[in-house]
Design a protein around this motif. Structure first.
Motif, PDB file in Angstrom:
ATOM      1  N   ALA A 110       0.835  -1.206   0.000  1.00 42.64           N
ATOM      2  CA  ALA A 110       0.000   0.000   0.000  1.00 42.64           C
ATOM      3  C   ALA A 110       0.867   1.252   0.000  1.00 42.64           C
ATOM      4  N   LEU A 111       1.995   1.196   0.690  1.00 44.82           N
ATOM      5  CA  LEU A 111       2.908   2.337   0.739  1.00 44.82           C
ATOM      6  C   LEU A 111       3.542   2.623  -0.625  1.00 44.82           C
ATOM      7  N   ALA A 112       3.653   1.579  -1.452  1.00 39.16           N
ATOM      8  CA  ALA A 112       4.322   1.745  -2.748  1.00 39.16           C
ATOM      9  C   ALA A 112       3.645   2.810  -3.597  1.00 39.16           C
ATOM     10  N   PHE A 113       2.344   3.000  -3.452  1.00 40.17           N
ATOM     11  CA  PHE A 113       1.623   3.969  -4.276  1.00 40.17           C
ATOM     12  C   PHE A 113       2.036   5.416  -3.972  1.00 40.17           C
ATOM     13  N   PRO A 114       1.944   5.885  -2.724  1.00 43.60           N
ATOM     14  CA  PRO A 114       2.436   7.247  -2.478  1.00 43.60           C
ATOM     15  C   PRO A 114       3.953   7.368  -2.622  1.00 43.60           C
ATOM     16  N   TYR A 115       4.692   6.304  -2.281  1.00 45.36           N
ATOM     17  CA  TYR A 115       6.153   6.371  -2.401  1.00 45.36           C
ATOM     18  C   TYR A 115       6.578   6.668  -3.842  1.00 45.36           C
ATOM     19  N   VAL A 116       5.911   6.019  -4.816  1.00 49.61           N
ATOM     20  CA  VAL A 116       6.338   6.211  -6.202  1.00 49.61           C
ATOM     21  C   VAL A 116       6.062   7.627  -6.679  1.00 49.61           C
ATOM     22  N   ILE A 117       5.061   8.286  -6.087  1.00 46.37           N
ATOM     23  CA  ILE A 117       4.809   9.685  -6.450  1.00 46.37           C
ATOM     24  C   ILE A 117       6.022  10.547  -6.124  1.00 46.37           C
ATOM     25  N   PHE A 118       6.646  10.291  -4.975  1.00 42.58           N
ATOM     26  CA  PHE A 118       7.869  11.039  -4.644  1.00 42.58           C
ATOM     27  C   PHE A 118       8.919  10.835  -5.726  1.00 42.58           C
ATOM     28  N   ALA A 119       9.178   9.571  -6.090  1.00 41.73           N
ATOM     29  CA  ALA A 119      10.215   9.280  -7.077  1.00 41.73           C
ATOM     30  C   ALA A 119       9.920   9.949  -8.411  1.00 41.73           C
ATOM     31  N   GLN A 120       8.672   9.909  -8.827  1.00 40.15           N
ATOM     32  CA  GLN A 120       8.291  10.498 -10.109  1.00 40.15           C
ATOM     33  C   GLN A 120       8.443  12.021 -10.095  1.00 40.15           C
ATOM     34  N   LEU A 121       7.947  12.641  -9.032  1.00 40.80           N
ATOM     35  CA  LEU A 121       8.023  14.109  -8.955  1.00 40.80           C
ATOM     36  C   LEU A 121       9.455  14.599  -8.794  1.00 40.80           C
ATOM     37  N   PHE A 122      10.255  13.875  -8.027  1.00 44.09           N
ATOM     38  CA  PHE A 122      11.656  14.274  -7.862  1.00 44.09           C
ATOM     39  C   PHE A 122      12.385  14.195  -9.199  1.00 44.09           C
ATOM     40  N   ALA A 123      12.135  13.135  -9.953  1.00 50.52           N
ATOM     41  CA  ALA A 123      12.744  13.011 -11.279  1.00 50.52           C
ATOM     42  C   ALA A 123      12.249  14.111 -12.210  1.00 50.52           C
ATOM     43  N   TYR A 124      10.942  14.376 -12.157  1.00 52.02           N
ATOM     44  CA  TYR A 124      10.338  15.396 -13.005  1.00 52.02           C
ATOM     45  C   TYR A 124      10.940  16.774 -12.716  1.00 52.02           C
ATOM     46  N   GLU A 125      11.012  17.144 -11.442  1.00 51.26           N
ATOM     47  CA  GLU A 125      11.515  18.464 -11.066  1.00 51.26           C
ATOM     48  C   GLU A 125      12.999  18.606 -11.363  1.00 51.26           C
ATOM     49  N   THR A 126      13.761  17.518 -11.183  1.00 50.60           N
ATOM     50  CA  THR A 126      15.183  17.562 -11.508  1.00 50.60           C
ATOM     51  C   THR A 126      15.375  17.726 -13.004  1.00 50.60           C
TER      52      THR A 126
END
Length: 386
Positions: free
Chosen positions: A337-353
Protein backbone atom coordinates in the motif's frame (compact mmCIF):
# COMPACT_ATOMS: atom_id res chain seq x y z
CA UNK A 1 8.99 24.59 -7.44
CA UNK A 2 10.33 25.33 -10.91
CA UNK A 3 8.65 27.78 -13.24
CA UNK A 4 6.23 26.08 -15.62
CA UNK A 5 4.94 27.09 -19.00
CA UNK A 6 1.25 27.94 -19.21
CA UNK A 7 0.58 24.54 -20.71
CA UNK A 8 1.11 21.90 -18.03
CA UNK A 9 3.41 19.15 -19.33
CA UNK A 10 1.76 15.76 -19.80
CA UNK A 11 4.16 14.15 -17.34
CA UNK A 12 3.29 16.48 -14.49
CA UNK A 13 -0.43 16.06 -15.05
CA UNK A 14 -0.02 12.28 -15.25
CA UNK A 15 1.84 12.21 -11.94
CA UNK A 16 -0.59 14.46 -10.10
CA UNK A 17 -3.76 12.72 -11.33
CA UNK A 18 -2.82 9.38 -9.80
CA UNK A 19 -4.65 9.53 -6.44
CA UNK A 20 -7.96 10.23 -8.18
CA UNK A 21 -7.18 7.78 -10.96
CA UNK A 22 -6.61 4.95 -8.47
CA UNK A 23 -10.13 5.38 -7.12
CA UNK A 24 -11.57 5.54 -10.63
CA UNK A 25 -9.67 2.42 -11.66
CA UNK A 26 -10.98 0.38 -8.72
CA UNK A 27 -14.51 1.46 -9.55
CA UNK A 28 -14.05 0.34 -13.16
CA UNK A 29 -12.48 -2.95 -12.10
CA UNK A 30 -15.35 -3.68 -9.72
CA UNK A 31 -17.65 -3.82 -12.74
CA UNK A 32 -15.51 -6.65 -14.13
CA UNK A 33 -15.04 -8.47 -10.83
CA UNK A 34 -17.21 -11.44 -11.75
CA UNK A 35 -15.37 -11.97 -15.04
CA UNK A 36 -12.01 -11.96 -13.24
CA UNK A 37 -13.11 -14.35 -10.52
CA UNK A 38 -14.65 -16.80 -12.98
CA UNK A 39 -11.47 -16.83 -15.07
CA UNK A 40 -9.18 -17.53 -12.14
CA UNK A 41 -11.54 -20.01 -10.50
CA UNK A 42 -11.77 -22.08 -13.69
CA UNK A 43 -7.96 -22.41 -13.77
CA UNK A 44 -7.82 -23.22 -10.06
CA UNK A 45 -10.46 -25.91 -10.49
CA UNK A 46 -8.59 -27.50 -13.38
CA UNK A 47 -5.05 -27.41 -11.98
CA UNK A 48 -3.83 -28.18 -8.47
CA UNK A 49 -0.60 -26.33 -9.24
CA UNK A 50 0.28 -23.44 -11.56
CA UNK A 51 2.91 -20.77 -11.93
CA UNK A 52 2.03 -17.11 -12.41
CA UNK A 53 4.61 -15.16 -14.38
CA UNK A 54 4.42 -11.37 -14.18
CA UNK A 55 6.11 -9.94 -17.22
CA UNK A 56 6.75 -6.80 -19.22
CA UNK A 57 9.64 -4.72 -20.51
CA UNK A 58 11.31 -1.83 -18.68
CA UNK A 59 8.92 -0.21 -16.21
CA UNK A 60 6.29 -2.82 -17.08
CA UNK A 61 8.73 -5.50 -15.90
CA UNK A 62 9.31 -3.60 -12.66
CA UNK A 63 5.58 -3.75 -11.93
CA UNK A 64 5.99 -7.50 -11.59
CA UNK A 65 9.12 -7.10 -9.47
CA UNK A 66 7.20 -4.78 -7.16
CA UNK A 67 4.13 -6.93 -6.62
CA UNK A 68 5.22 -10.54 -6.83
CA UNK A 69 6.61 -10.87 -3.27
CA UNK A 70 3.19 -9.77 -1.99
CA UNK A 71 1.08 -11.71 -4.49
CA UNK A 72 2.94 -14.99 -3.94
CA UNK A 73 1.67 -15.02 -0.39
CA UNK A 74 -1.86 -14.09 -1.48
CA UNK A 75 -2.19 -16.96 -4.00
CA UNK A 76 -0.40 -19.71 -2.10
CA UNK A 77 -3.70 -21.23 -0.96
CA UNK A 78 -4.52 -21.96 -4.62
CA UNK A 79 -1.35 -24.02 -5.00
CA UNK A 80 0.07 -21.29 -7.24
CA UNK A 81 3.49 -19.67 -7.20
CA UNK A 82 4.36 -16.27 -8.62
CA UNK A 83 7.54 -14.86 -10.09
CA UNK A 84 8.62 -11.88 -12.15
CA UNK A 85 10.50 -12.45 -15.42
CA UNK A 86 10.91 -9.66 -17.96
CA UNK A 87 9.74 -10.16 -21.54
CA UNK A 88 13.24 -9.15 -22.64
CA UNK A 89 14.59 -12.20 -20.81
CA UNK A 90 11.73 -14.53 -21.74
CA UNK A 91 11.97 -13.71 -25.42
CA UNK A 92 15.72 -14.20 -25.61
CA UNK A 93 15.78 -17.32 -23.40
CA UNK A 94 12.44 -19.17 -23.63
CA UNK A 95 14.15 -22.53 -23.08
CA UNK A 96 15.32 -21.38 -19.62
CA UNK A 97 12.06 -19.91 -18.35
CA UNK A 98 9.12 -21.71 -19.97
CA UNK A 99 8.23 -25.21 -18.76
CA UNK A 100 6.15 -27.34 -21.10
CA UNK A 101 4.46 -29.42 -18.39
CA UNK A 102 3.73 -26.72 -15.79
CA UNK A 103 0.40 -24.88 -16.21
CA UNK A 104 1.36 -21.23 -16.64
CA UNK A 105 -0.58 -18.00 -16.25
CA UNK A 106 1.35 -15.17 -17.90
CA UNK A 107 0.31 -11.73 -16.71
CA UNK A 108 1.56 -9.16 -19.25
CA UNK A 109 1.81 -5.50 -18.25
CA UNK A 110 1.80 -3.11 -21.17
CA UNK A 111 1.23 0.60 -21.55
CA UNK A 112 1.05 0.44 -25.34
CA UNK A 113 0.88 -3.33 -25.78
CA UNK A 114 3.01 -2.97 -28.90
CA UNK A 115 6.52 -3.72 -27.62
CA UNK A 116 7.97 -6.47 -29.85
CA UNK A 117 9.27 -8.51 -26.90
CA UNK A 118 5.90 -8.43 -25.15
CA UNK A 119 4.12 -9.89 -28.14
CA UNK A 120 6.90 -12.42 -28.75
CA UNK A 121 6.88 -13.61 -25.12
CA UNK A 122 3.20 -14.59 -25.15
CA UNK A 123 3.49 -16.16 -28.58
CA UNK A 124 6.43 -18.28 -27.42
CA UNK A 125 4.62 -19.30 -24.24
CA UNK A 126 1.49 -20.23 -26.17
CA UNK A 127 3.59 -22.46 -28.37
CA UNK A 128 5.87 -24.03 -25.76
CA UNK A 129 3.62 -24.50 -22.72
CA UNK A 130 0.91 -27.18 -22.89
CA UNK A 131 -1.51 -25.44 -20.49
CA UNK A 132 -1.04 -21.73 -21.11
CA UNK A 133 -3.29 -18.92 -19.87
CA UNK A 134 -2.89 -15.29 -20.79
CA UNK A 135 -3.84 -12.20 -18.78
CA UNK A 136 -3.16 -8.83 -20.37
CA UNK A 137 -3.26 -5.68 -18.24
CA UNK A 138 -2.87 -2.73 -20.57
CA UNK A 139 -3.57 0.97 -20.96
CA UNK A 140 -4.19 0.71 -24.70
CA UNK A 141 -7.25 -1.07 -26.05
CA UNK A 142 -5.85 -0.83 -29.57
CA UNK A 143 -2.48 -2.41 -28.78
CA UNK A 144 -1.30 -5.71 -30.25
CA UNK A 145 -1.57 -7.52 -26.90
CA UNK A 146 -5.12 -6.31 -26.30
CA UNK A 147 -6.16 -7.53 -29.74
CA UNK A 148 -4.72 -11.02 -29.45
CA UNK A 149 -7.45 -13.63 -29.59
CA UNK A 150 -7.53 -16.86 -27.62
CA UNK A 151 -10.50 -18.74 -26.27
CA UNK A 152 -12.35 -17.03 -23.42
CA UNK A 153 -11.18 -19.70 -21.00
CA UNK A 154 -7.56 -19.02 -21.98
CA UNK A 155 -7.38 -15.22 -22.12
CA UNK A 156 -8.40 -12.33 -19.90
CA UNK A 157 -7.87 -8.75 -21.08
CA UNK A 158 -8.19 -5.84 -18.66
CA UNK A 159 -8.17 -2.36 -20.20
CA UNK A 160 -7.35 0.50 -17.83
CA UNK A 161 -8.94 3.98 -17.95
CA UNK A 162 -7.78 6.14 -20.83
CA UNK A 163 -6.01 8.58 -18.47
CA UNK A 164 -3.55 5.84 -17.53
CA UNK A 165 -2.15 5.73 -21.07
CA UNK A 166 0.62 8.26 -20.45
CA UNK A 167 1.32 10.76 -23.19
CA UNK A 168 4.75 11.56 -21.74
CA UNK A 169 7.71 9.34 -22.53
CA UNK A 170 8.15 7.99 -19.00
CA UNK A 171 5.57 5.66 -17.47
CA UNK A 172 3.93 7.21 -14.40
CA UNK A 173 0.15 6.75 -14.16
CA UNK A 174 0.47 3.58 -16.19
CA UNK A 175 2.89 2.06 -13.67
CA UNK A 176 0.76 2.65 -10.60
CA UNK A 177 -2.60 1.77 -12.17
CA UNK A 178 -1.25 -1.50 -13.56
CA UNK A 179 0.17 -2.32 -10.12
CA UNK A 180 -3.26 -1.62 -8.66
CA UNK A 181 -5.06 -3.72 -11.28
CA UNK A 182 -2.92 -6.80 -10.66
CA UNK A 183 -3.36 -6.49 -6.91
CA UNK A 184 -7.11 -6.17 -7.32
CA UNK A 185 -7.20 -9.16 -9.66
CA UNK A 186 -5.49 -11.48 -7.17
CA UNK A 187 -7.11 -10.05 -4.05
CA UNK A 188 -9.34 -12.48 -2.17
CA UNK A 189 -11.35 -9.65 -0.57
CA UNK A 190 -11.90 -7.07 -3.27
CA UNK A 191 -14.25 -4.97 -1.14
CA UNK A 192 -11.60 -4.57 1.54
CA UNK A 193 -9.01 -3.82 -1.14
CA UNK A 194 -11.20 -1.03 -2.55
CA UNK A 195 -11.45 0.49 0.93
CA UNK A 196 -7.68 0.37 1.30
CA UNK A 197 -7.28 2.24 -1.98
CA UNK A 198 -9.37 5.09 -0.58
CA UNK A 199 -6.80 5.47 2.22
CA UNK A 200 -3.98 5.09 -0.31
CA UNK A 201 -5.53 7.81 -2.48
CA UNK A 202 -5.62 10.19 0.49
CA UNK A 203 -1.99 9.33 1.25
CA UNK A 204 -1.11 10.03 -2.38
CA UNK A 205 -2.63 13.50 -2.15
CA UNK A 206 -0.65 14.14 1.01
CA UNK A 207 2.51 13.01 -0.74
CA UNK A 208 1.90 15.59 -3.47
CA UNK A 209 1.74 18.28 -0.79
CA UNK A 210 4.83 16.99 1.00
CA UNK A 211 6.77 16.93 -2.26
CA UNK A 212 5.85 20.55 -2.95
CA UNK A 213 7.73 21.43 0.21
CA UNK A 214 10.65 18.99 0.14
CA UNK A 215 11.71 18.69 -3.50
CA UNK A 216 12.68 22.38 -3.95
CA UNK A 217 14.96 21.96 -0.93
CA UNK A 218 16.52 18.82 -2.41
CA UNK A 219 17.20 20.67 -5.66
CA UNK A 220 19.17 23.28 -3.71
CA UNK A 221 21.62 20.61 -2.56
CA UNK A 222 24.62 19.48 -4.55
CA UNK A 223 24.29 15.96 -5.92
CA UNK A 224 25.44 14.22 -9.09
CA UNK A 225 24.01 10.72 -8.66
CA UNK A 226 21.22 9.05 -6.74
CA UNK A 227 20.64 5.69 -5.06
CA UNK A 228 17.26 4.19 -4.11
CA UNK A 229 17.14 1.47 -1.44
CA UNK A 230 14.22 -0.70 -0.34
CA UNK A 231 13.43 -4.29 0.63
CA UNK A 232 10.67 -6.72 -0.32
CA UNK A 233 8.17 -4.96 -2.59
CA UNK A 234 10.35 -1.86 -2.34
CA UNK A 235 13.21 -3.53 -4.23
CA UNK A 236 11.15 -3.44 -7.44
CA UNK A 237 9.93 0.04 -6.55
CA UNK A 238 13.52 1.18 -6.01
CA UNK A 239 14.47 -0.14 -9.42
CA UNK A 240 11.56 1.73 -11.01
CA UNK A 241 12.48 4.89 -9.07
CA UNK A 242 16.09 4.74 -10.27
CA UNK A 243 14.96 4.22 -13.86
CA UNK A 244 12.50 7.12 -13.65
CA UNK A 245 15.26 9.47 -12.53
CA UNK A 246 17.59 8.22 -15.27
CA UNK A 247 14.94 8.55 -17.99
CA UNK A 248 13.55 11.96 -17.07
CA UNK A 249 16.98 13.53 -16.66
CA UNK A 250 18.22 12.20 -19.99
CA UNK A 251 20.90 10.05 -18.35
CA UNK A 252 22.72 13.02 -16.80
CA UNK A 253 22.54 11.54 -13.31
CA UNK A 254 23.83 7.99 -12.83
CA UNK A 255 21.42 5.96 -10.69
CA UNK A 256 21.49 2.74 -8.69
CA UNK A 257 19.03 0.65 -6.71
CA UNK A 258 19.45 -2.10 -4.14
CA UNK A 259 18.01 -3.60 -0.98
CA UNK A 260 18.93 -2.25 2.45
CA UNK A 261 20.99 -5.34 3.25
CA UNK A 262 22.36 -5.82 -0.27
CA UNK A 263 23.81 -2.32 -0.51
CA UNK A 264 26.75 -3.20 1.74
CA UNK A 265 27.91 -5.97 -0.59
CA UNK A 266 29.86 -3.80 -3.00
CA UNK A 267 27.32 -1.24 -4.26
CA UNK A 268 28.03 1.00 -1.25
CA UNK A 269 31.23 2.02 -3.05
CA UNK A 270 29.12 4.49 -5.02
CA UNK A 271 28.79 6.69 -1.94
CA UNK A 272 30.46 10.09 -2.12
CA UNK A 273 29.66 13.67 -1.19
CA UNK A 274 27.70 13.90 -4.43
CA UNK A 275 25.61 10.75 -3.96
CA UNK A 276 22.09 11.26 -2.65
CA UNK A 277 20.50 8.18 -1.07
CA UNK A 278 16.75 7.67 -0.78
CA UNK A 279 15.57 4.88 1.53
CA UNK A 280 12.05 3.47 1.39
CA UNK A 281 11.39 2.30 4.93
CA UNK A 282 9.20 -0.74 5.51
CA UNK A 283 6.17 -0.73 7.80
CA UNK A 284 6.94 -4.30 8.86
CA UNK A 285 8.66 -4.13 12.26
CA UNK A 286 11.16 -6.87 11.36
CA UNK A 287 12.19 -5.51 7.95
CA UNK A 288 12.24 -1.98 9.36
CA UNK A 289 15.14 -2.93 11.66
CA UNK A 290 17.35 -3.54 8.63
CA UNK A 291 16.25 -0.29 6.98
CA UNK A 292 17.13 1.64 10.14
CA UNK A 293 20.51 -0.09 10.36
CA UNK A 294 21.55 1.07 6.89
CA UNK A 295 20.29 4.56 7.71
CA UNK A 296 22.50 4.74 10.79
CA UNK A 297 25.47 3.33 8.89
CA UNK A 298 25.23 5.78 5.99
CA UNK A 299 24.40 8.74 8.22
CA UNK A 300 27.56 8.18 10.27
CA UNK A 301 29.85 8.25 7.23
CA UNK A 302 31.95 11.35 6.60
CA UNK A 303 32.06 11.06 2.82
CA UNK A 304 28.38 10.95 1.88
CA UNK A 305 25.68 13.05 0.27
CA UNK A 306 22.22 13.82 1.56
CA UNK A 307 20.12 11.02 3.04
CA UNK A 308 16.36 11.08 2.34
CA UNK A 309 13.86 8.76 4.03
CA UNK A 310 10.30 8.00 2.94
CA UNK A 311 8.29 6.30 5.67
CA UNK A 312 4.76 5.27 6.60
CA UNK A 313 5.35 5.69 10.33
CA UNK A 314 6.53 8.53 12.55
CA UNK A 315 9.87 7.36 13.94
CA UNK A 316 12.35 9.24 16.12
CA UNK A 317 15.23 7.16 14.75
CA UNK A 318 14.31 8.05 11.17
CA UNK A 319 14.40 11.72 12.05
CA UNK A 320 17.69 11.36 13.92
CA UNK A 321 19.53 9.44 11.21
CA UNK A 322 18.45 11.24 8.04
CA UNK A 323 18.74 14.69 6.53
CA UNK A 324 15.23 14.87 5.04
CA UNK A 325 12.09 12.85 5.72
CA UNK A 326 8.59 12.41 4.41
CA UNK A 327 6.17 10.47 6.61
CA UNK A 328 2.91 9.39 5.02
CA UNK A 329 0.10 8.39 7.43
CA UNK A 330 -0.33 4.74 6.50
CA UNK A 331 0.72 3.15 9.79
CA UNK A 332 -0.49 -0.42 10.01
CA UNK A 333 -0.79 -0.84 6.24
CA UNK A 334 1.26 -3.40 4.35
CA UNK A 335 4.22 -2.19 2.33
CA UNK A 336 2.45 -2.77 -0.97
CA UNK A 337 0.00 0.00 0.00
CA UNK A 338 2.91 2.34 0.74
CA UNK A 339 4.32 1.75 -2.75
CA UNK A 340 1.62 3.97 -4.28
CA UNK A 341 2.44 7.25 -2.48
CA UNK A 342 6.15 6.37 -2.40
CA UNK A 343 6.34 6.21 -6.20
CA UNK A 344 4.81 9.68 -6.45
CA UNK A 345 7.87 11.04 -4.64
CA UNK A 346 10.22 9.28 -7.08
CA UNK A 347 8.29 10.50 -10.11
CA UNK A 348 8.02 14.11 -8.95
CA UNK A 349 11.66 14.27 -7.86
CA UNK A 350 12.74 13.01 -11.28
CA UNK A 351 10.34 15.40 -13.00
CA UNK A 352 11.52 18.46 -11.07
CA UNK A 353 15.18 17.56 -11.51
CA UNK A 354 14.54 17.27 -15.23
CA UNK A 355 13.08 20.78 -15.36
CA UNK A 356 15.82 22.10 -13.08
CA UNK A 357 18.39 20.69 -15.53
CA UNK A 358 16.78 22.39 -18.52
CA UNK A 359 15.29 19.18 -19.91
CA UNK A 360 11.76 18.65 -21.20
CA UNK A 361 10.20 15.92 -19.00
CA UNK A 362 7.75 14.95 -21.74
CA UNK A 363 10.61 14.38 -24.17
CA UNK A 364 13.85 13.95 -22.19
CA UNK A 365 15.48 12.09 -25.08
CA UNK A 366 15.02 14.38 -28.12
CA UNK A 367 17.71 12.55 -30.09
CA UNK A 368 15.69 9.35 -29.84
CA UNK A 369 18.12 7.34 -27.70
CA UNK A 370 15.00 6.00 -25.96
CA UNK A 371 11.42 6.21 -27.20
CA UNK A 372 7.90 5.67 -25.89
CA UNK A 373 7.65 2.33 -27.69
CA UNK A 374 11.02 0.66 -28.09
CA UNK A 375 12.51 0.73 -31.58
CA UNK A 376 15.04 -1.43 -33.42
CA UNK A 377 14.14 -4.80 -31.90
CA UNK A 378 14.54 -7.81 -34.17
CA UNK A 379 12.53 -10.87 -33.11
CA UNK A 380 14.03 -14.14 -34.35
CA UNK A 381 12.11 -17.39 -34.91
CA UNK A 382 12.70 -19.96 -32.18
CA UNK A 383 13.35 -23.34 -33.75
CA UNK A 384 14.01 -25.43 -30.68
CA UNK A 385 11.72 -27.35 -28.38
CA UNK A 386 11.30 -26.65 -24.70
Amino acid sequence: MSNYSKEIPHTRREIEQQPELWVKTVKQLSEEKEKMEQFLHAIEKKHSHARVIFTGAGTSAFIGETIYPYVRRAIRNKGWESEAISTTNLTANPYLFLDKEIPTIMVSFARSGNSPESVAAVELAERLVDEFYEITITCNQDGALAKRKQGEDRQLVLILPEESNDKGLAMTSSYSTMVLTALYLFSEDKTSFAETILAVSSAGKEMLQECADLIPRLLETEFSRIVYLGSGVFEGLSRESALKFLELTGGRFPTMFDTSLGFRHGPKSILSSGTMVVVYVSNHPYTRKYDLDILKEIYSMEERGKLVVISGNQDAEVEEYSDYQITIPLAGKEDIALAFPYVIFAQLFAYETSLHSGISPDNPSPTGVISRVVQGVQIYPFEGEN
